[in-house]
Structure formats: C-alpha cells, structure tokens
Design a protein around this motif. Structure first.
Motif, PDB file in Angstrom:
ATOM      1  N   ALA A 222       0.852  -1.192   0.000  1.00 28.04           N
ATOM      2  CA  ALA A 222       0.000   0.000   0.000  1.00 28.04           C
ATOM      3  C   ALA A 222       0.886   1.239   0.000  1.00 28.04           C
ATOM      4  O   ALA A 222       1.897   1.299   0.701  1.00 28.04           O
ATOM      5  CB  ALA A 222      -0.910   0.007   1.224  1.00 28.04           C
ATOM      6  N   GLY A 223       0.520   2.212  -0.836  1.00 26.52           N
ATOM      7  CA  GLY A 223       1.297   3.441  -0.907  1.00 26.52           C
ATOM      8  C   GLY A 223       2.250   3.500  -2.082  1.00 26.52           C
ATOM      9  O   GLY A 223       2.774   4.566  -2.397  1.00 26.52           O
ATOM     10  N   THR A 224       2.491   2.356  -2.734  1.00 31.17           N
ATOM     11  CA  THR A 224       3.372   2.352  -3.907  1.00 31.17           C
ATOM     12  C   THR A 224       2.749   3.200  -5.013  1.00 31.17           C
ATOM     13  O   THR A 224       1.574   3.042  -5.325  1.00 31.17           O
ATOM     14  CB  THR A 224       3.578   0.914  -4.426  1.00 31.17           C
ATOM     15  OG1 THR A 224       4.088   0.121  -3.362  1.00 31.17           O
ATOM     16  CG2 THR A 224       4.541   0.885  -5.597  1.00 31.17           C
ATOM     17  N   GLY A 225       3.560   4.049  -5.628  1.00 34.16           N
ATOM     18  CA  GLY A 225       3.062   4.939  -6.673  1.00 34.16           C
ATOM     19  C   GLY A 225       3.171   6.380  -6.233  1.00 34.16           C
ATOM     20  O   GLY A 225       3.371   6.653  -5.046  1.00 34.16           O
ATOM     21  N   SER A 226       3.050   7.281  -7.172  1.00 30.44           N
ATOM     22  CA  SER A 226       3.248   8.700  -6.888  1.00 30.44           C
ATOM     23  C   SER A 226       2.009   9.478  -7.299  1.00 30.44           C
ATOM     24  O   SER A 226       1.236   9.034  -8.121  1.00 30.44           O
ATOM     25  CB  SER A 226       4.446   9.215  -7.684  1.00 30.44           C
ATOM     26  OG  SER A 226       5.594   8.502  -7.347  1.00 30.44           O
ATOM     27  N   PRO A 227       1.835  10.666  -6.722  1.00 32.22           N
ATOM     28  CA  PRO A 227       0.630  11.411  -7.052  1.00 32.22           C
ATOM     29  C   PRO A 227       0.640  11.942  -8.483  1.00 32.22           C
ATOM     30  O   PRO A 227       1.687  12.060  -9.095  1.00 32.22           O
ATOM     31  CB  PRO A 227       0.671  12.606  -6.082  1.00 32.22           C
ATOM     32  CG  PRO A 227       1.833  12.436  -5.205  1.00 32.22           C
ATOM     33  CD  PRO A 227       2.687  11.347  -5.748  1.00 32.22           C
ATOM     34  N   MET A 228      -0.519  12.262  -8.937  1.00 35.89           N
ATOM     35  CA  MET A 228      -0.795  12.978 -10.178  1.00 35.89           C
ATOM     36  C   MET A 228      -0.264  12.299 -11.450  1.00 35.89           C
ATOM     37  O   MET A 228      -0.889  11.393 -11.947  1.00 35.89           O
ATOM     38  CB  MET A 228      -0.274  14.408 -10.081  1.00 35.89           C
ATOM     39  CG  MET A 228      -0.855  15.259 -11.200  1.00 35.89           C
ATOM     40  SD  MET A 228      -1.120  17.003 -10.819  1.00 35.89           S
ATOM     41  CE  MET A 228      -2.626  16.919  -9.851  1.00 35.89           C
ATOM     42  N   PHE A 229       0.907  12.721 -11.968  1.00 40.45           N
ATOM     43  CA  PHE A 229       1.312  12.244 -13.294  1.00 40.45           C
ATOM     44  C   PHE A 229       2.153  10.984 -13.253  1.00 40.45           C
ATOM     45  O   PHE A 229       2.489  10.428 -14.287  1.00 40.45           O
ATOM     46  CB  PHE A 229       2.062  13.358 -14.036  1.00 40.45           C
ATOM     47  CG  PHE A 229       1.226  14.562 -14.299  1.00 40.45           C
ATOM     48  CD1 PHE A 229       0.046  14.454 -15.023  1.00 40.45           C
ATOM     49  CD2 PHE A 229       1.593  15.811 -13.828  1.00 40.45           C
ATOM     50  CE1 PHE A 229      -0.737  15.568 -15.280  1.00 40.45           C
ATOM     51  CE2 PHE A 229       0.816  16.930 -14.084  1.00 40.45           C
ATOM     52  CZ  PHE A 229      -0.354  16.805 -14.806  1.00 40.45           C
ATOM     53  N   ASP A 230       2.574  10.556 -12.078  1.00 43.67           N
ATOM     54  CA  ASP A 230       3.372   9.347 -11.985  1.00 43.67           C
ATOM     55  C   ASP A 230       2.702   8.292 -11.123  1.00 43.67           C
ATOM     56  O   ASP A 230       3.371   7.455 -10.522  1.00 43.67           O
ATOM     57  CB  ASP A 230       4.785   9.671 -11.469  1.00 43.67           C
ATOM     58  CG  ASP A 230       5.613  10.336 -12.551  1.00 43.67           C
ATOM     59  OD1 ASP A 230       5.634   9.793 -13.670  1.00 43.67           O
ATOM     60  OD2 ASP A 230       6.216  11.378 -12.293  1.00 43.67           O
ATOM     61  N   GLY A 231       1.383   8.333 -11.057  1.00 45.25           N
ATOM     62  CA  GLY A 231       0.638   7.296 -10.376  1.00 45.25           C
ATOM     63  C   GLY A 231       0.748   5.972 -11.120  1.00 45.25           C
ATOM     64  O   GLY A 231       1.194   5.915 -12.268  1.00 45.25           O
ATOM     65  N   LEU A 232       0.338   4.902 -10.458  1.00 44.35           N
ATOM     66  CA  LEU A 232       0.415   3.585 -11.090  1.00 44.35           C
ATOM     67  C   LEU A 232      -0.386   3.543 -12.382  1.00 44.35           C
ATOM     68  O   LEU A 232       0.052   2.945 -13.375  1.00 44.35           O
ATOM     69  CB  LEU A 232      -0.108   2.509 -10.127  1.00 44.35           C
ATOM     70  CG  LEU A 232       0.809   2.182  -8.950  1.00 44.35           C
ATOM     71  CD1 LEU A 232       0.117   1.166  -8.031  1.00 44.35           C
ATOM     72  CD2 LEU A 232       2.147   1.620  -9.433  1.00 44.35           C
ATOM     73  N   GLU A 233      -1.576   4.170 -12.385  1.00 43.02           N
ATOM     74  CA  GLU A 233      -2.376   4.138 -13.605  1.00 43.02           C
ATOM     75  C   GLU A 233      -1.684   4.888 -14.740  1.00 43.02           C
ATOM     76  O   GLU A 233      -1.716   4.460 -15.893  1.00 43.02           O
ATOM     77  CB  GLU A 233      -3.771   4.739 -13.340  1.00 43.02           C
ATOM     78  CG  GLU A 233      -4.635   3.823 -12.467  1.00 43.02           C
ATOM     79  CD  GLU A 233      -5.508   4.594 -11.497  1.00 43.02           C
ATOM     80  OE1 GLU A 233      -5.081   5.672 -11.032  1.00 43.02           O
ATOM     81  OE2 GLU A 233      -6.624   4.117 -11.202  1.00 43.02           O
TER      82      GLU A 233
END
Lengths: 359, 359, 359, 359
Positions: A222-233
C-alpha cells in the motif's frame, strides 16, 4: 523517443528488418540477477508458430546480453540485450511503399518520415519490436518476484467470447503461476476452446479478430506509486499503450464503474483476521490516488483485430494520387491476443518496477 | 513526482489547504501569448457552484501569473501561475486522520506519508489540484488553437444515460466551440436533462454517480506523435490519469473494437474531393502506431462516482486497529463529471502540446 | 529549461522585475524538515548591502513557502517557495533595449527572444535569480547535514590576491562552520583585508574585479555518484554553471594537475589508524570515476568580473545599426564574489543531493 | 545512469571486457545522414597504437550500426551502434580485485558495487567506453557540419609545454579542418615535438603526464543555448566530464579571467564591415548567459596524468585490511591527451547538438 522510465531507463531499438533489435536498460542496481533462460521463456511465449491459432512463421528469437551482465548479475552499468534478425527476406516492398495498409502505422509513418521510413516488415512499428519489451519486462519480472510482486495475465476475451475474470479479492497464486506458463492463457479451458474456434473461423474467412487481456498484480505494498502524473495508472497505461494494437485500458471496474453509484462503487475497508487492512470489494482495481491500496491491482487492455488480413482492402496510392485496392500477402496471426498476452505482462512489469524504484 | 512532459515541463504544486496551489510551465517558446481571461474562463468552468447539480460550495479561483509573462506574452523563462487558497476552514480533521474515507486516496497516502500527510481537504490528492491542470491546459489550448488544433469534450454518459457521441469523421467546429462554453456540456440537451435527473436523484439518495467524458481533437497533422512509449495514446493517457477519479481510457472504437473483426475495424483510406487522404470509418480514433492519421482523435475517459457520499460507510480506525463506521460531512458534488469535463480537455491539451513540440 | 535534477526536480522561475521569483522542488521525501529561518539565513548571506564592499541597494528577500510544507515538514507533494519582488522601479529600460551591455546576456537574449525579452533588470538572466537557487540549496543543505554531509565555501581569490586554500585531507569542521556564517568568507582575515582593498580600489576606478570561490564537501560516502554522464563532477559542474558569471570549474588539482606527472598526481591509498581507507594526497579532489573516494571533495569556480561597470563602454545600437557608447547607471557590486559564495554552496548542495538520492 | 541529453538521448553501454560496447541514440530526426566511414575515422583517431608516443596495444574498433539506419540514413527510430570486443585476454584479475589502483575508479567502484564490479580492464570506467562517445560524437559532428557548425580541438599543453592557442576572434577554418585529421593534433609542430619529448621521457621514467585540450566551436548562431541549468556551459561541461580523466573545464578567459578587471574582461560589441555584430575581444569564450554570442566558442579541459604507471605504488589490500604495494602490468599510454583529443571533440558535439535541437 523510444525511451521509458524515470528510475530505470529503457530504450528499445530496431526495426523489423534491421540487423538486430534490442533494448538497453539503464539504472538497474548492481548485483541484480538476470536469468537468461527466464528471459528466453517469456520471449518464447511471445514467439509465433507455437499454437494451432498462430501464424506458422518461425522467428527463433534468441536473446543475447552483450553488456552490463557478468556471471548472471548486473555490474552497475547499463545492460544491452539484442536479438539478431535472421528471417529477413529480400522481399520486394516497393509495392507497399505508396499504398498504406489500413489500420497499420504506414500512412502516418509515411507522412512523418517520408522516404526514410523503413517500410520493410513495418519498420519500427512492427510487432517484432515487442520482443525487446519482453526482454526488459522479463528482467523486471525477475526483480519483482524477489520483492514479492507477481504479475500474471490471461486472455479475457476474443471477439464476444469471455473467459472467467480474475478474482479481485484474493491472490490466486497457483492460478497466476499456471497462466504464466500457458501459450494460450485462459482460466476456463472451455472458453479457451470457444475462443480458438472464433479465431480459426476468422482465419477461414480471411479475417482477423480482436480481444481483451486482463492483468493482475499482487504483492504491491500500500502506498506504492506517486501522485498525479506518476501514479500507477499513469505509468502502467503509458507502458501498455507502447504495445501496438492496444486501444484502451481500464482499472478495476473501469468503464462499468462509470455507470455505478458511489454506494456501490466505494470499496469499504475492514481489518481481516490477521490485522491487515483489506477492502470488501475492489472496484478501484487496487489503486486509489495513483497509489496501491494493497489489494490486487487489476487492469484490462483492449486489443484491436490484427490489421493485416488476406482480404482485398481499399486504400490510396500516394504516388499516383488515386484510390486503389490492396492485397496483403504473407502469414499473419488471425488474432494477436494470445501472443500479446506475454507482452502486456512485460509492459506492466516495466512500469511497476519503475514505480517501485521511485519509492 | 508532479511533473509532466518532455518538451514542456509542467510541475503542479499545492495541497487543498496550502497557502496556494499552482503550476510552473517550463519550455514555452518566448512570445507565446497567454490570455489571462481565457485561462480564467476554463477555471470557471471547473469551479463548483455553477449549476443546479453542483455543490453550493464557492471557490473563487482567481489565477495570477507571477512570473514568465510580460504584457500577455512569455518572455522565455518558466511561467509560474498561482491560485491563492481563501476558503481554508479551521475545521477539525483529526477525526479523519485515522479513518480513511473509502475510495479516496487517504489509506495509501496514510501508509506512504504517515503523519506527514496533509489530510486537510484531501491534501495533494484533492480535486482542487485539477485547477492547476486547468491553468496549464488553458495555456496549451491557446497555443494549440493558433496551430489549428481544437479540443472539445462533452459528458458522454452519466450513470446509464448516454449523450449522442461525437461524429468521428467530420470536424463539427460549431459543435466543438459550443461545448467549450457550456457548464453542463452535452450534445443532446434532452439527454442532458435526463442526466441532471439522475444526478439529482443520486443526491437525494445521499449517493453519487459516475460517468464518461468523450474528447475530440481536430487539426492534428498526420504523423504527429512518436513511436512506442511517446505515442499520442501513451502521453494522452498518462496525462488523463493525472485527473483523480479517471479509471479507464479508450481511443476510437476502444473496448468495443476488441470485439470486432479486422474487416469491420480496419479504416479504409480514400482521397476526398480535395485530394486529402481520409478514412471511411475511424475506429482507430485518429491514431495508428501512436501517430495521428489526420482524422479526428477521439477518446473517452471513465470517471468513477464521487467517493464522498453522505451515507454512513464502513471503514477502519487505524489508530484503534478496529473496524468502524464513517460519516463524511460537507458539501460534495453528487457527480464530478460535469466539472471534470473541463479538466479532461485541459489534460488532453497538455499532452498534445508536448507531442507537437517534439516534432 | 530552468529545471535541474533527476531525482529531485528543481524548477526556478521568475525574472528580475516579475511579480515574484521562486522555485518548485519536486521529489523530496515526505517528512523532510524545512527550516524557514535556515533558508532565510542563506538568502541573507546572498543579499546585497551587507558589507562595505557591496552595493548599497537593499533587497529584503523574504522567502515564503506557499505549498508542500506543513508544520515545517514536507507532506509529499512538490514544494513551492516564492520571493515577492518589491523594488521594481518604473525606470525606463527602453534605452537599454537596443544597446546590449557588454558581457551581459543582453545580446544573445535579444537575438533569441526578440522583443519578448524582459530586459528590465536583466530579466531571467539577472543575478536575482540566484536567490531561488539559494532557497533550493538551503533546503538541500539542511537535508545533507542530517546525512552527515557538510558543504562550505570561501573566497579563494579576488583579482590576484589569494586566500589560504582548504586543507584537502582533513575535515576542518570548525572552519567550515565558521565560513558558513561569514558575509565575506575568507580563511585568512589578512588576505581578506587585502581583497577588500582590491575591490574598493576597483570601485573607485569605476571598475569591477573577478575572483575564485573554493568549495569543500565532506561526509560523502565512498561510491556516491554515477558513472559517465551523472558523475559528481558532471552534476556539480552542470549546477554551478547555472550561476551567472561562472566561467570555469576545476576539481582537486584541476588545471595544475594537468601539468603533473602520474607519480606526483596519483593519490596513494592507506588504512588510517581507525581502519578507514584514506589517500595520502588528494589531487583527485575526492572524486575518481565520477564517484566519491571518501576524501573531502574540493572544487573551485572562476567568477568573472561584474559586467556592469560605471565607465563608458563600446557597444552597438541594434535599432540604428551603428556602433555606439553605453553608460550603465545604477548601483552594482564591484565584485560579485563575496555574495556569490553562498550561491555556489547552494548550487553544489542541489547537485550533491540529487546524486545521493540516486543511490 | 549512462544517459545524456534532453532532445537526443544517448545511452552508452558496455564494459572493457563485455562482449560488446556501444551506444543507442534516440531522438534523431528521420533522414539524418550517418556516414559510417566518417564515424570510423573519428574512432581511428581515438584508437591506441597510432603514434610513437602511444601504447603499442591494438584495438581494431570497428563500428557496426545494427539498427535505426537504412541506406546511410536514419529511419526515425533509435540508432544502435556496437563495437565487438575482440581483445579480451583471460588474464587473471583476481589480483586487482582487492587492491584498488591509485587514481583509478577502482576503490569507489568496489565500495559501490562490491563483488559485482566487473574489474576486468576497468569495467564500465575503462577508457574504452570513450569509443561509444566517439560514435555518438561523430554522428553529431556530421549533423552539425550540415548546419554550419564546426568543432575542432588540439593539444593545448602537455606537462608544462604549451601549444599556440586558438585565435578566439576568427574562424580559422583551414586550421580547424587540419587539426581534425591529425593523430597528434597541435597548431605549432615544434611545440608538438617538445610535447612528444616530454611524453617519451615520462615513459622512460615509468611515469605518465597530463595536459590540456582546447576546443573551438564555430558557426553557432547567437542565442543558441538555454538559461540557467541548460546553458551551453552547463551541457558542455556535463558531457566533457563524462570523459574519464577530465578534472577541469574553463570557457574563454576562464580562471585567468577571474583575475581581471571588468574593463579588461568585458567584450565590446561592434558592427563589422558586413553588418554582423562581433566583439573586439572574446574573454567570454563565445558564451554569455549560457547562450552563444555568435563569436567562436572556446573551452579548455584539464586532463590528469594516466593513472596506470609502471612504478610500484602504495595502496591497500581491502581483503587483508592492510597497506600494500601494487605494480600495474600491461601497456598503457604514458599520456592520454593525444587520444583524448578526439573524444573531447566528440563530447562537445553531443552537447552542442542537444542544445541546438532544443531551439
């Protein structure tokens, strides 16, 4: 640009009929194990000619790591791996040079590159360039496995025939492992038979057919990924659209979720017996705010029908400036989905590894 | 990382309750016109409280360009624009701090950032951060217009009610222009009324509802875009998933296309009367091999239901380590789709401008 | 592009007479402490009007963190800090607009940006833009200190007067700390007096004078840095040349080392009493192969004389197309070196932090 | 990271004893001419064994373009070029593995990579990796020539013997062309003889010697380059420090300029007979504010003495934890400067091309 990643930088190179195709991977920590046989196995799953619904064309894609690896481990500099092209027929492509194949990259490529476009075999837009994606993806998969992250995918649908979907709430490890070894990766073998029927029937009709691939990623903290433009999606979609023929991607409930009410869609949290936080549903597909929730990540990618079909098709003759009809020769997969299955997994692995390395 | 773009670099900053939110835009050519009123109008379309189906909350988001612009033109250095936050209630958030709201970013953010997470108003994951995307997007839209590129979007669906889709073969300039000025942007006003009904009914039920936004881009020259990881689909999807609540994206026929046969899907080329190459259908959504075909680019983004609903919801108390029930107070949009419509257009503009600058 | 860094991304914005100047810092881990007073102190060391050899012009540069920081700690999103410009005289710059000041950025800027160049006060090329570098640098220095990395710098020379150099073999912590607090940072106060004499005498002659700044970095673990293009020398030099007026940089023995024999230059390794590997000399300046050796890193930056001098200077009138003579009014530092000392330290800190975050 | 460039991305790969070394170049426009023989000639200038002052070791470095090039032109995808390593002695390196060679990268590399460091021949820190820089540089030089930009360099000094410097005010085309073809590139042949004497004498003393390379770039349009962190000085220095053994760089008057008064240093503008703006002096080295002034760009790079010398040297045995003495066997250049001359030119070309592509 053929470069992907912020924390690992992957540069794919080559064209269908270049002397070689390959990939450089920059930014791997030294001592990272690279298992050449593991890489080769993923390449083999992507290779043509392995099933009764695939083209009979053979491409003995053998990977060679020409730098950055010593005794099966990275030594701290960028890794370069190549596949030598062996099956380069001196076929005459001048015919194609002015008649773009519908739904291929030919027409925009001709406008963009003019006479410099290496039309032979589709040049840099050839499906062959997914082999280097598999190399980098297999390297990433190996690293992820050591970190407890598993990625599997299956043929979710071919035409209108759908497989059983992944369970979004449990890990299904045995199933994920099984799918990773299958040439025609389906959960429900009966549905798989129906799909083969659809593909064979398309082939008999000189036609092709599309499908959907579903991918599941477990073990992300949980928590892996970054906000906005570098999220997992963001990063997964950017990588997955690098696979030719992908026309859509959805996470969790995706487009179905857009029809839902909040009270249906929202995934309620609870503590499971072991004190772990879980959700009762997983419409989010394991991602909120671009970050992993700790539940399985689920996405589906829509794959268009193989554009090369044996039927005559309407197109233009750019040289003569007139409408014309084109017949595409050669052996083509009537459905690219079974082979693309390994590639989608590879693309997802590249994106997920880059996200993890940013933590 | 909150940075987007290879050729223009956009860095969004701020949290819901920071002193200010804003954006820096690096890489714009000097002399680029920036029309503050045009930017403000797009911001206004995103603002809450503008229609009978939106929250009554007011956010007078006034944009200020604090650097990089002189007499309405860029002077060659990076542009910084800010919106001061005025409506920061000294509300007590300690209640929320340990009880993640379902389908919000709270839970993974709490795990990732721990006590440093600025929970107030959703912190950096707040929908408020789409305002800076609108600023950068409006700047991009202005530049694109001068290059003959137009972008419009509409509410494709709310719940199960669908609007008339865009025509994928023609430019429909008047319609695109009209939609760009509408608070509740639909093509078919009757369907729009039905949608409002669905939203109001959801609100009465203390619920929310999702929907789909369709976006159309015209005027892109054939060949725009780069192979593999920087194709139009890659960069548009990476930008669009930067908008919170987006859970899927599809181009052209998208997921429907995955059910089709090649003979149906393939877009036949022909010369139109004026000698321009066009396609008879546009299942590709105007993109082949990551590059524009010259036909309108069409994509749809799936938006999940607003996660904040007035009903009691099950969640966990991370401090007490037990399951609990949460009630979210405050005024929230029962459907985010009408306001997100401007944001999706802005995100698409940022991506397309970056792609054009790479040519 | 005004953006620096791979692992932290720093975007400086503003022009001399913009409403504000500032910086966004993307990529800092959440929970990073940011001490506003510490930042302000570094800014104050850079500020004009603090010594008898500096311009009397006052710039009360007050830093405001408008986003990304809550209760003195980063919350995980990008940090934005601004300095409002207060001292913007409505002075007439039309005079300068066509007469480039020798050795300023005016002429290439006029060619590059044309009429869009914000000539007022030197626009984006103004020395004022080193204030945002100091903000980012002070944030970096604070983080580095917690990691045991210290950076100090001093005025190595002004004109032909040289200070005592740093000891390249020991840490000299007390000296480094002392220098960090000095307005006119020299090791040998007597030499400092001589330097002030040179500067005052230049000022009396309506002239200016250059100098060299020496910087020392201790506490870097051996192995810090990356091969080839991202070595410590690469990233430090890239950052340091971002400070206007820097015309050269050398590490360790630098240009003197190029005159040496290998038997003199090579730094012999030995185990010191505590079992730590050290070198008997440090001609490498603490860097081999782009990586820290564990010995103090030493570099020197050459600073050109302040280009603004009160004497009449030959230049061209670009509008009239003829040669002309220019007199520059206003109060300018006769020697920029004392104030640049804090900026070089800040630039080094940004580069070193980015290198450490890549480990 | 071994990747350089914003607009072209160059990734160098390989180690001294890998199967191959090479480079990928991403971002070149399609249709860019690549002359394999031109590339080979630059590689040959870098090759050992070509003069009486170079090692007798032979490395028949033959470049192969394995992708991205068709009929001598780029086809729009990334270019990959490799050099196969042929001279990989199965020599025993276990001796070296724990005894770092002074002033080599060994010690920090051992700390950084541990047992994964490919110590054979210096691994990724070997001077051999400058061959891929030459490949990319030669490609860049070819493109620059077509744009009217020329780059030449010469041995400015060896030990204390200095060559005549470049004229900073004129183009000297014939001289630049002549130097580009010379194995031992000097302007004053007599001084060249003295330099050879210094090198031979160092070799006889089982020693090595350093030197300085001066580089000149003509034909850059005024305004080329970007402010702050992407100015010409920033990108050239970042690239040039990618060449092992470089310990300093200065532009124009450089460190000498730091001793000057503004009235001496400032370069007065004037219109020459043809209406072109020129400067009467060129202490700026053709760069103000990071941008080209239109005058020749001049820089000098300090090269340390070859670290491998035949004398016994003090070092540590990291395994035994004790001080020891090391003797380095093998044939090494007593002075790397003559061969590095081609590499510095190549590195400058990569940086300048990246800067031009950002315009």
């Amino acid at each position: 640009m053929n470069t992907f990643g912020e924390n690992i930088k992957i540069t794919v190179f080559g064209q269908s009929h270049a002397e070689a195709i390959g990939v450089t991977i920059d930014g791997l920590p030294s001592g990272t194990e690279i298992d050449g046989q593991y890489v080769q196995r993923l390449l083999d799953l992507r290779a043509p000619g392995r099933s009764d619904v695939s083209t009979k064309r053979k491409e003995p894609d053998k990977v060679e790591f020409i730098s950055g690896v010593i005794d099966g481990k990275t030594c701290g500099t960028s890794v370069c791996a190549v596949i030598k092209n062996t099956d380069m027929h001196s076929k005459d492509y001048s015919n194609l040079l002015h008649k773009p194949r519908p739904s291929h990259a030919d027409y925009p490529a001709m406008v963009k590159y003019g006479e410099n476009y290496d039309i032979r075999g589709g040049g840099q837009f050839s499906g062959r360039l997914t082999a280097p994606i598999c190399i980098a993806g297999a390297v990433a998969l190996g690293i992820l496995e050591k970190k407890g992250v598993k990625i599997a995918s299956h043929i979710y649908s071919v035409g209108s025939v759908s497989d059983t979907p992944f369970d979004t709430l449990s890990d299904e490890e045995w199933l994920m492992e099984k799918l990773c070894g299958m040439d025609f990766a389906v959960i429900d073998e009966k549905k798989g038979e129906e799909m083969r029927g659809v593909i064979k029937s398309a082939a008999e009709n000189l036609d092709s057919v599309g499908g959907v691939i579903e991918c599941k990623i477990t073990g992300l903290e949980a928590g892996t990924g970054s906000p906005m433009f570098d999220g997992l999606e963001n990063v997964i979609s950017r990588a997955v659209f690098g696979v030719p023929a992908v026309k859509g991607i959805e996470f969790g409930a995706g487009f179905e979720g857009a029809k839902m009410y909040g009270s249906e869609f929202n995934d309620a949290y609870y503590f499971d017996g072991s004190g772990k936080v879980r959700t009762k549903t997983n419409n989010a597909g394991g991602i909120c705010g671009g970050m992993a929730t700790g539940m399985p990540v689920i996405f589906r990618a829509a794959i268009k029908p193989t554009p090369s079909i044996a039927r005559a098709q309407e197109t233009v003759d750019l040289e003569k400036g007139e409408n014309t009809v084109l017949e595409i020769k050669g052996r083509h997969d009537p459905c690219i989905v079974p082979r693309a299955n390994a590639v989608i997994r590879a693309a997802a692995a590249i994106a997920v590894l880059d996200a993890i390395y940013s933590e």
